[in-house]
Scaffold this motif. Structure first.
Motif, PDB file in Angstrom:
ATOM      1  N   TRP A 235      53.679  11.014  30.684  1.00 57.80           N
ATOM      2  CA  TRP A 235      52.972  10.913  31.961  1.00 57.80           C
ATOM      3  C   TRP A 235      51.570  11.480  31.796  1.00 57.80           C
ATOM      4  O   TRP A 235      51.369  12.466  31.111  1.00 57.80           O
ATOM      5  N   GLY A 236      50.615  10.836  32.420  1.00 56.44           N
ATOM      6  CA  GLY A 236      49.251  11.320  32.399  1.00 56.44           C
ATOM      7  C   GLY A 236      48.430  10.805  31.231  1.00 56.44           C
ATOM      8  O   GLY A 236      47.212  10.907  31.246  1.00 56.44           O
ATOM      9  N   ASN A 237      49.068  10.266  30.205  1.00 57.74           N
ATOM     10  CA  ASN A 237      48.333   9.685  29.074  1.00 57.74           C
ATOM     11  C   ASN A 237      48.054   8.215  29.364  1.00 57.74           C
ATOM     12  O   ASN A 237      48.712   7.597  30.196  1.00 57.74           O
ATOM     13  N   SER A 238      47.105   7.652  28.654  1.00 55.25           N
ATOM     14  CA  SER A 238      46.834   6.226  28.805  1.00 55.25           C
ATOM     15  C   SER A 238      47.411   5.484  27.604  1.00 55.25           C
ATOM     16  O   SER A 238      47.680   6.074  26.564  1.00 55.25           O
TER      17      SER A 238
ATOM     18  N   HIS B  58      49.904  -0.634  24.058  1.00 56.23           N
ATOM     19  CA  HIS B  58      51.208   0.021  24.137  1.00 56.23           C
ATOM     20  C   HIS B  58      51.164   1.045  25.260  1.00 56.23           C
ATOM     21  O   HIS B  58      50.241   1.845  25.339  1.00 56.23           O
ATOM     22  N   PRO B  59      52.169   1.024  26.142  1.00 53.28           N
ATOM     23  CA  PRO B  59      52.173   1.991  27.238  1.00 53.28           C
ATOM     24  C   PRO B  59      52.324   3.420  26.710  1.00 53.28           C
ATOM     25  O   PRO B  59      52.870   3.632  25.625  1.00 53.28           O
ATOM     26  N   PRO B  60      51.863   4.402  27.472  1.00 53.87           N
ATOM     27  CA  PRO B  60      51.953   5.792  27.012  1.00 53.87           C
ATOM     28  C   PRO B  60      53.392   6.295  27.036  1.00 53.87           C
ATOM     29  O   PRO B  60      54.191   5.881  27.867  1.00 53.87           O
TER      30      PRO B  60
END
Length: 172
Positions: A134-137, A129-131
């Protein structure tokens, strides 16, 4: 799912009701506003005789309903509310899609068992699942669907929708 009776009430939260307060930074707020204004997004309060017991957030398009979030208050769990919400969504006669954490501990195994008892099937596709920020994986999740497994082609279409519609609303 425009259903009003003693059990479910449908409510789309007006974008002005989303408060910045100490919460999201402005780009997150604008993403929340875009999501709430999207006709395919549903923010549904679950009530029993006017008393709030939970909520379900979902995206509905041609052939699918993606359940992004379903929860009930801890004090009303195991009273059938989750199953009743899923039954109401099933009435749309579309494929229901949701994601769960991999079943590695007692809570995640119980959650998977709940969905299986409701007729959902685990799909064999690797899913990250996309984060949401912003900046999270991204993180690995298990895709479950009702009334049964979906094909690789159907999974790919869902993954495209997730990236191009759901997540796009959060960041653009």
């Amino acid at each position: 799912m425009e259903k009003k009776d003693e059990f479910g009430t449908h409510s789309r939260q007006h974008p002005s009701a989303v408060s910045q307060g100490d919460g999201p930074v402005p780009w997150q707020f604008s993403g929340q506003r875009r999501i709430l204004e999207d006709d395919e997004y549903h923010f549904t309060l679950v009530c029993d005789e006017g008393v709030f017991v939970g909520l379900v957030l979902y995206w509905e398009w041609e052939t699918n309903i993606y359940i992004e979030h379903l929860c009930t208050l801890p004090e009303v769990r195991n009273k059938g509310y989750g199953r009743r919400v899923l039954s109401m969504l099933e009435e749309a006669h579309k494929t229901l899609i949701l994601e769960i954490d991999p079943p590695v501990d007692e809570l995640s195994r119980r959650r998977k068992g709940f969905y299986e008892r409701c007729g959902f099937a685990e799909n064999p596709y690797e899913h990250i699942h996309p984060p949401y920020h912003w900046g999270n994986s991204g993180h690995e999740l298990v895709v479950m669907t009702w009334p049964g497994r979906i094909s690789r082609e159907e999974y790919n279409a869902f993954a495209r929708y997730l990236h191009e519609r759901v997540m796009d609303r959060a960041f653009t």
